[in-house]
Design a protein around this motif. Sequence first.
Motif, mmCIF file in Angstrom:
data_model
loop_
_atom_site.group_PDB
_atom_site.id
_atom_site.type_symbol
_atom_site.label_atom_id
_atom_site.label_comp_id
_atom_site.label_asym_id
_atom_site.label_seq_id
_atom_site.Cartn_x
_atom_site.Cartn_y
_atom_site.Cartn_z
ATOM 1 N N ILE A 14 9.538 11.356 -28.437
ATOM 2 C CA ILE A 14 9.674 12.754 -28.313
ATOM 3 C C ILE A 14 8.168 13.091 -27.893
ATOM 4 N N GLY A 263 8.088 17.252 -39.766
ATOM 5 C CA GLY A 263 7.869 18.152 -38.694
ATOM 6 C C GLY A 263 7.208 19.344 -38.745
ATOM 7 N N ALA A 293 13.707 17.858 -30.701
ATOM 8 C CA ALA A 293 12.640 17.477 -31.805
ATOM 9 C C ALA A 293 11.867 18.935 -31.970
ATOM 10 N N CYS A 349 13.785 22.266 -29.101
ATOM 11 C CA CYS A 349 12.344 22.325 -28.990
ATOM 12 C C CYS A 349 11.894 23.391 -28.027
#
Length: 365
Positions: A14, A263, A293, A349
């Motif tokens: 990612i 995250g 992501a 994302c």
Amino acid sequence: MSSYQIATIDGDGIGPEVCQSATRVLTHACGSDLLAFTRCDGGAAHYARTGHVLPEDTFMLCRDSAAILHGAAGLPGVTYPDGTEVGNDLHLQLRFRLDLYANVRPVRLWRGVKSPLADWQAGQIDYVIVRENTEGLYASRGGGINLRGEVATDTIVITRKGVERVARFSFALSRKRNGAPRDGTRRVTVCDKANILRSYAFFRAVCEEVAREHTDIEIDYAYVDAMTVHLVKRPDFYDVIVAENMFGDIISDLGAATIGGMGLSPSAELGEHHGLFQGAHGSAPDIAGQNVASPLATILSGTLMLQWLAERHGDDRLSAAAHRIEAAVGDVLAQGDAVPRDLGGSASCTEVTDAVLRRLDSAAC
């Protein structure tokens, strides 16, 4: 106007997605005339193609740039002959070659994010873990012994110079903060295993010496096993925590879990002259290329980069941009504009990135 050259290594998994999201946000907040991003090669996939995880031209660009922004590195099955992962070696080489001795991991519970710890609210968890980044047990990487497949050893390395400078960094950082949420006390907690190993007793003793030069900051101690309990039971007690490399690595992931996960865990690796900034999460190859992501850890790492550059160069434009981005991220999370999947939502994302950009625009109006 000054233009700051930023070496950008997207990396693996990612990494390209989150890194490119971060550069979009940083450019939007700062303008293209203030930051100039140069993308360069590196990572496990690059190693698989060329035999080099960190090409020399990439290293030289990183060395000569104002800062380094990195996505993530590492792929399953891409290992060295000794079985260790190739991807980690990208930032490990940069750490050692650029002497990035302080790994800074902020742990902050944001508004709109529910902690796995019952009843803890935004503002009650807000501390920073500082890892000594070039010594400790990880200094053995590539130098340990595997004796005939029967006995394996790695050696912990702790020096007076290494402890002194990371301890001074930690006390200086505490002076810039507002203290622990519980009582407002500026406090540096030394996390070690001084009751068992001489190396950690030495780490503690040197930190104590440095503390005598900073009498305005309280010094505190915790064994690493007890710290894993304290970060769950009383996280509001902590302001700055300083630890040896491996212990700092472990407790920073635990801290991240208490504020919503990796995250939301930015990271800065800092030396006297260089800085590397990346989300503390891994490359997550299982979700790579799916636009799912969360880019927030990398975006927030970008704000750490701006703050570091602002302090080094006395440039208020950078610190103002960092504050605007933090406020925009805070608004996105608090209002639920685009909740990423790791926080229980479904935003991609791109959608999270666009939401941050909209908040930046609305704040400018």
